[in-house]
Design a protein around this motif. Structure first.
Motif, PDB file in Angstrom:
ATOM      1  N   LYS A 166       0.868  -1.193   0.000  1.00 45.20           N
ATOM      2  CA  LYS A 166       0.000   0.000   0.000  1.00 45.20           C
ATOM      3  C   LYS A 166       0.899   1.235   0.000  1.00 45.20           C
ATOM      4  CE  LYS A 166      -3.508   2.494   2.678  1.00 45.20           C
ATOM      5  NZ  LYS A 166      -4.490   2.490   3.789  1.00 45.20           N
ATOM      6  N   ASP A 220      -2.939  10.088   3.519  1.00 43.49           N
ATOM      7  CA  ASP A 220      -4.339   9.677   3.605  1.00 43.49           C
ATOM      8  C   ASP A 220      -5.119  10.692   4.441  1.00 43.49           C
ATOM      9  OD1 ASP A 220      -6.759   8.414   3.717  1.00 43.49           O
ATOM     10  OD2 ASP A 220      -6.088   6.733   4.980  1.00 43.49           O
ATOM     11  N   LYS A 246     -10.807  12.534   7.615  1.00 47.20           N
ATOM     12  CA  LYS A 246     -10.393  12.085   8.943  1.00 47.20           C
ATOM     13  C   LYS A 246     -10.432  13.258   9.917  1.00 47.20           C
ATOM     14  CE  LYS A 246      -7.072   8.432   7.757  1.00 47.20           C
ATOM     15  NZ  LYS A 246      -7.785   7.307   8.386  1.00 47.20           N
ATOM     16  N   MET A 274      -0.625  10.383   9.047  1.00 50.43           N
ATOM     17  CA  MET A 274      -1.002   9.702   7.804  1.00 50.43           C
ATOM     18  C   MET A 274      -0.008   9.815   6.652  1.00 50.43           C
ATOM     19  SD  MET A 274      -3.237   7.543   7.988  1.00 50.43           S
ATOM     20  CE  MET A 274      -3.266   7.024   9.697  1.00 50.43           C
ATOM     21  N   MET A 299       2.455   8.137   6.952  1.00 51.26           N
ATOM     22  CA  MET A 299       2.980   6.770   7.033  1.00 51.26           C
ATOM     23  C   MET A 299       2.159   5.754   6.241  1.00 51.26           C
ATOM     24  SD  MET A 299       0.673   4.970   8.919  1.00 51.26           S
ATOM     25  CE  MET A 299       1.043   3.880  10.269  1.00 51.26           C
ATOM     26  N   ASP A 300       1.132   6.241   5.494  1.00 50.39           N
ATOM     27  CA  ASP A 300       0.230   5.289   4.838  1.00 50.39           C
ATOM     28  C   ASP A 300       0.851   4.646   3.594  1.00 50.39           C
ATOM     29  OD1 ASP A 300      -2.134   4.026   5.350  1.00 50.39           O
ATOM     30  OD2 ASP A 300      -3.370   5.382   4.152  1.00 50.39           O
ATOM     31  N   ASN A 330     -17.246   4.826   1.612  1.00 42.13           N
ATOM     32  CA  ASN A 330     -16.366   5.602   2.481  1.00 42.13           C
ATOM     33  C   ASN A 330     -15.030   5.816   1.775  1.00 42.13           C
ATOM     34  OD1 ASN A 330     -14.529   6.467   4.554  1.00 42.13           O
ATOM     35  ND2 ASN A 330     -15.990   5.705   6.076  1.00 42.13           N
ATOM     36  N   ASP A 389     -12.407   6.961   2.900  1.00 42.66           N
ATOM     37  CA  ASP A 389     -11.273   6.706   3.790  1.00 42.66           C
ATOM     38  C   ASP A 389     -10.862   5.224   3.766  1.00 42.66           C
ATOM     39  OD1 ASP A 389      -9.253   7.267   5.528  1.00 42.66           O
ATOM     40  OD2 ASP A 389     -10.523   7.429   7.312  1.00 42.66           O
ATOM     41  N   GLU A 445      -9.619   3.672   1.437  1.00 37.60           N
ATOM     42  CA  GLU A 445      -9.019   3.826   0.100  1.00 37.60           C
ATOM     43  C   GLU A 445      -7.938   2.794  -0.176  1.00 37.60           C
ATOM     44  OE1 GLU A 445      -7.925   5.308   2.718  1.00 37.60           O
ATOM     45  OE2 GLU A 445      -5.787   4.907   2.490  1.00 37.60           O
ATOM     46  N   THR A 460      -0.974  -0.683   5.589  1.00 39.82           N
ATOM     47  CA  THR A 460      -1.478  -0.016   6.795  1.00 39.82           C
ATOM     48  C   THR A 460      -2.969   0.167   6.563  1.00 39.82           C
ATOM     49  OG1 THR A 460      -0.784   2.026   5.723  1.00 39.82           O
ATOM     50  CG2 THR A 460       0.670   1.160   7.420  1.00 39.82           C
ATOM     51  N   LEU A 461      -3.703  -0.946   6.674  1.00 38.73           N
ATOM     52  CA  LEU A 461      -5.060  -0.960   6.128  1.00 38.73           C
ATOM     53  C   LEU A 461      -6.155  -0.467   7.063  1.00 38.73           C
ATOM     54  CD1 LEU A 461      -6.012  -1.829   3.241  1.00 38.73           C
ATOM     55  CD2 LEU A 461      -7.146  -3.727   4.395  1.00 38.73           C
ATOM     56  N   THR A 462      -6.130  -0.922   8.327  1.00 42.90           N
ATOM     57  CA  THR A 462      -7.284  -0.568   9.171  1.00 42.90           C
ATOM     58  C   THR A 462      -6.902  -0.175  10.604  1.00 42.90           C
ATOM     59  OG1 THR A 462      -7.661  -2.833   9.995  1.00 42.90           O
ATOM     60  CG2 THR A 462      -8.754  -2.225   7.933  1.00 42.90           C
ATOM     61  N   GLY A 463      -7.584   0.842  11.088  1.00 43.91           N
ATOM     62  CA  GLY A 463      -7.497   1.185  12.498  1.00 43.91           C
ATOM     63  C   GLY A 463      -8.050   0.047  13.339  1.00 43.91           C
ATOM     64  N   MET A 473      -5.538  -2.283  14.638  1.00 43.30           N
ATOM     65  CA  MET A 473      -4.832  -1.745  15.801  1.00 43.30           C
ATOM     66  C   MET A 473      -5.671  -1.888  17.064  1.00 43.30           C
ATOM     67  SD  MET A 473      -3.308   1.737  14.247  1.00 43.30           S
ATOM     68  CE  MET A 473      -2.252   2.194  15.616  1.00 43.30           C
ATOM     69  N   ILE A 476     -16.993  -0.816   2.291  1.00 45.39           N
ATOM     70  CA  ILE A 476     -16.990  -0.963   3.758  1.00 45.39           C
ATOM     71  C   ILE A 476     -18.093  -1.936   4.188  1.00 45.39           C
ATOM     72  CG2 ILE A 476     -15.964   1.247   4.436  1.00 45.39           C
ATOM     73  CD1 ILE A 476     -18.908   2.230   4.888  1.00 45.39           C
ATOM     74  N   ALA A 528      -0.989  -1.774  10.066  1.00 44.12           N
ATOM     75  CA  ALA A 528      -1.372  -0.432  10.548  1.00 44.12           C
ATOM     76  C   ALA A 528      -0.698  -0.101  11.888  1.00 44.12           C
ATOM     77  CB  ALA A 528      -2.888  -0.339  10.674  1.00 44.12           C
TER      78      ALA A 528
HETATM   79  N1  BES Z   1      -4.777   4.333   6.550  1.00 47.09           N
HETATM   80  C1  BES Z   1      -5.945   4.029   7.271  1.00 47.09           C
HETATM   81  C2  BES Z   1      -5.721   2.988   8.368  1.00 47.09           C
HETATM   82  C3  BES Z   1      -4.816   3.378   9.492  1.00 47.09           C
HETATM   83  C4  BES Z   1      -5.334   3.969  10.628  1.00 47.09           C
HETATM   84  C5  BES Z   1      -3.478   3.121   9.440  1.00 47.09           C
HETATM   85  C6  BES Z   1      -4.492   4.305  11.678  1.00 47.09           C
HETATM   86  C7  BES Z   1      -2.633   3.450  10.492  1.00 47.09           C
HETATM   87  C8  BES Z   1      -3.139   4.051  11.608  1.00 47.09           C
HETATM   88  C9  BES Z   1      -7.025   3.485   6.335  1.00 47.09           C
HETATM   89  O1  BES Z   1      -7.003   3.970   5.038  1.00 47.09           O
HETATM   90  C10 BES Z   1      -8.344   3.866   6.921  1.00 47.09           C
HETATM   91  O2  BES Z   1      -8.606   5.032   7.037  1.00 47.09           O
HETATM   92  N2  BES Z   1      -9.130   2.870   7.271  1.00 47.09           N
HETATM   93  C11 BES Z   1     -10.409   3.099   7.842  1.00 47.09           C
HETATM   94  C12 BES Z   1     -11.363   2.099   7.252  1.00 47.09           C
HETATM   95  C13 BES Z   1     -12.809   2.389   7.553  1.00 47.09           C
HETATM   96  C14 BES Z   1     -13.248   3.661   6.903  1.00 47.09           C
HETATM   97  C15 BES Z   1     -13.640   1.228   7.051  1.00 47.09           C
HETATM   98  C16 BES Z   1     -10.288   2.932   9.352  1.00 47.09           C
HETATM   99  O3  BES Z   1      -9.534   2.072   9.807  1.00 47.09           O
HETATM  100  O4  BES Z   1     -10.920   3.681  10.070  1.00 47.09           O
END
Ligand code: BES
Ligand code: ZN
Ligand code: ZN
Length: 506
Positions: free
Chosen positions: A274, A279, A286, A294, A296-297, A355, A357, A359, A385-388, A391, A446, A476
């Motif tokens: 990715k 982002d 966001k 971001m 770091m994306d 959504n 975000d 992306e 770094t796909l999803t919060g 984390m 989503i 992520a």
């Molecule tokens: N780049 C983010 C995910 C992310 C969040 C990476 C925090 C590192 C730290 C990703 O593109 C994103 O925004 N994902 C959303 C998905 C949601 C909208 C379904 C998320 O995790 O909130």
């Protein structure tokens, strides 16, 4: 620099490091020898502090006439991180060199030992100082040299391990640098430049191809281009190929280490990273706090480039390795993708973007579909770094791994554990695919339930991998460290995954 010498006991040097553990420290004759040299200060400290040699337990004493300081340190989970921690202590003491010696508890795998010492020392010396004042950088103290002593001559494997550890550290530092660069200085064009620099240094083993917007359009990558369309920066779809040198001459073959001989078991592996250079979330913007890191994306893409940097310098990999980086920015403008828009991916699937975000999966959908259609590898490994949500589930240290082939996932986890990179399997739970059903398109981006976000992200990408064995790594959390220094992991980009993937490739 790292030096090693046969010398049973270092009688000179700046800071002596005495690694020990709970089992050995009481009966360690060498510790007693050092203690005499420093006039019993060690015994006194042990008593005062009730020191037991437990993991990461340490103290420092003045070194008397011979050393400046002696650091006594209980080796922790890994020698690599223990060296990093000792280096941090030595830095505050303004030491100029670390002097270690071999102890039997360090084992007999000398290649691995050399590698870990190099990784521990070099990675803990890493810092990102590009935008600091020159004076401030000059003032910063670093321990320059590490000496490793042993009673017997160390086998040549030790030196090879040190060299390999240094090559790995350089690759990891390249990744860290890219991740730490702000989005003002690291964008799709800059990623292209890095890829070309690696190509140039590779002696012809690596070739790079870059597709621009029009070329991606012609191939039908509407999903990836949808993400890119709000930005003033041009998207760059970067493709790298590493092909090991095939040797024909018998005498050459004899000269080369065994690993590089091109054999039939060599596989074709495609690494997809990715590469969202910033982002913002797009129109599904966001909140300010979440946007702070971001830049770091693009860590997935930077990790793939770190691996190619290593591939460029080594003859150790017999597999054919490809890299695919769908680089672009996710920005807000009059041209941005709107929630509710429909895009068409390379494989013809229509996607309702609810959504903007989410992306990463849109960019990756076209990247994995491209890999399957045009590269046709044996394995696809994506790093994102796909999803919060990942984390939330696993915290900042641990990568979530998903995959459609049990054996490959198991093998990856095994290697990751061995390399000291934290990982945990999450399920590709098919019933949740129903949450990705769209009323008007083939799929939506989503799940919309608010639960299981890491799983729906993985399932979404999986819908664009139909034939290949595939591993998805949601990095992520571990790609970026916003907390305190942890061993070799400093603040900012970490380079998570490089050690495991290099170990799989070699
Ligand atoms: N780049 C983010 C995910 C992310 C969040 C990476 C925090 C590192 C730290 C990703 O593109 C994103 O925004 N994902 C959303 C998905 C949601 C909208 C379904 C998320 O995790 O909130
Ligand atoms: Zn996002
Ligand atoms: Zn993102």
């Amino acid at each position: 620099m790292i030096y090693w010498k046969k010398n049973p006991f270092p009688h000179t040097g700046n800071t002596l490091v005495f690694f020990t553990n709970e089992n050995t420290f009481k009966k360690d004759l060498r510790l007693q020898q050092v203690d005499r040299l420093v006039k019993g200060r060690i015994t006194r400290k042990i008593k005062e502090h009730h020191f037991e040699g437990k993991k990461d337990e340490s103290f420092v004493v003045e070194g008397g006439d011979i050393y400046e300081y002696v650091i006594v340190y209980g080796v922790g989970e890994s020698l690599r991180n223990s060296i990093a921690n000792v280096n941090a202590i030595a830095r505050t003491l303004k030491s100029t060199s670390l002097n270690l010696f071999y102890s039997p508890f360090m084992g007999k795998d000398y290649f691995e030992l050399g590698k870990q010492i190099a990784l521990g020392f070099q990675l803990s010396n890493y810092s990102f100082d590009v935008y600091r004042g020159k004076e401030e950088v000059k003032k910063k103290h670093l321990v320059k040299d590490l000496y490793f002593y042993s009673e017997q001559d160390l086998p040549k494997e030790f030196g090879e391990g040190v060299k390999w550890g240094q090559v790995l550290s350089d690759g990891i530092s390249l990744t860290r640098n890219m991740v730490n660069e702000p989005a003002s200085h690291m964008h799709p064009e800059t990623m292209v430049a890095k890829a070309h620099a690696i190509e140039k240094a590779s002696n012809g083993t690596i070739s790079v191809q870059v597709l621009n917007r029009d070329e991606c359009q012609k191939l039908g990558m509407g999903s990836y281009l949808g993400v890119a369309q709000g930005s003033d920066r041009e998207p760059k779809f970067i493709i790298l190929k590493y092909k090991p040198v095939i040797l024909n001459l018998v005498q050459d073959l004899k000269k080369m280490p065994k690993q590089v001989r091109h054999d039939k078991s060599a596989k074709k592996i495609c690494l997809v990273g990715k590469s969202i250079t910033f982002d913002s979330g797009g129109l599904s913007l966001k909140p300010a706090k979440s946007m702070e890191t971001m830049k770091m994306d693009m860590a997935g893409g930077a990790t793939v480039l770190g691996i190619f940097d290593i591939l460029a310098k080594t003859g150790k990999v017999a597999h054919e390795v490809w890299g695919v980086l769908p680089a672009c920015e996710n920005m807000v403008s009059g041209k941005s993708l709107r929630p509710g828009d429909i895009v068409t991916a390379l494989n013809g699937k229509t996607i309702e973007v609810l959504n903007t975000d989410a992306e990463g999966r849109l960019a990756l959908a076209d990247a994995v579909a491209y890999a399957e259609k045009y590269i046709k590898p044996d394995y696809i490994i994506d790093l994102a770094t796909l999803t919060g949500a990942c984390m939330v589930a696993l915290g900042e240290d641990i990568t979530g791994i998903f995959g459609n082939d049990e054996v490959s996932v198991k093998k990856f986890i095994e290697k990751a554990k061995k390399e000291g990179e934290e990982i945990c399997e999450l399920p590709l739970y098919k019933p949740y695919l129903t949450f990705l059903k769209s009323d008007i398109a083939d799929i939506k981006n989503i799940g919309g339930t608010g639960y299981g976000g890491a799983i729906s992200g993985a399932l979404f990408i999986g819908e664009f991998v139909k034939k290949n064995k595939w591993i998805h790594l949601d990095i992520a959390g571990p790609a970026y460290n916003s907390g305190a220094v942890k061993g070799v992991i400093g603040k900012g980009g970490t380079g998570w995954g490089i050690l495991t993937i290099m170990s799989l490739l070699t």
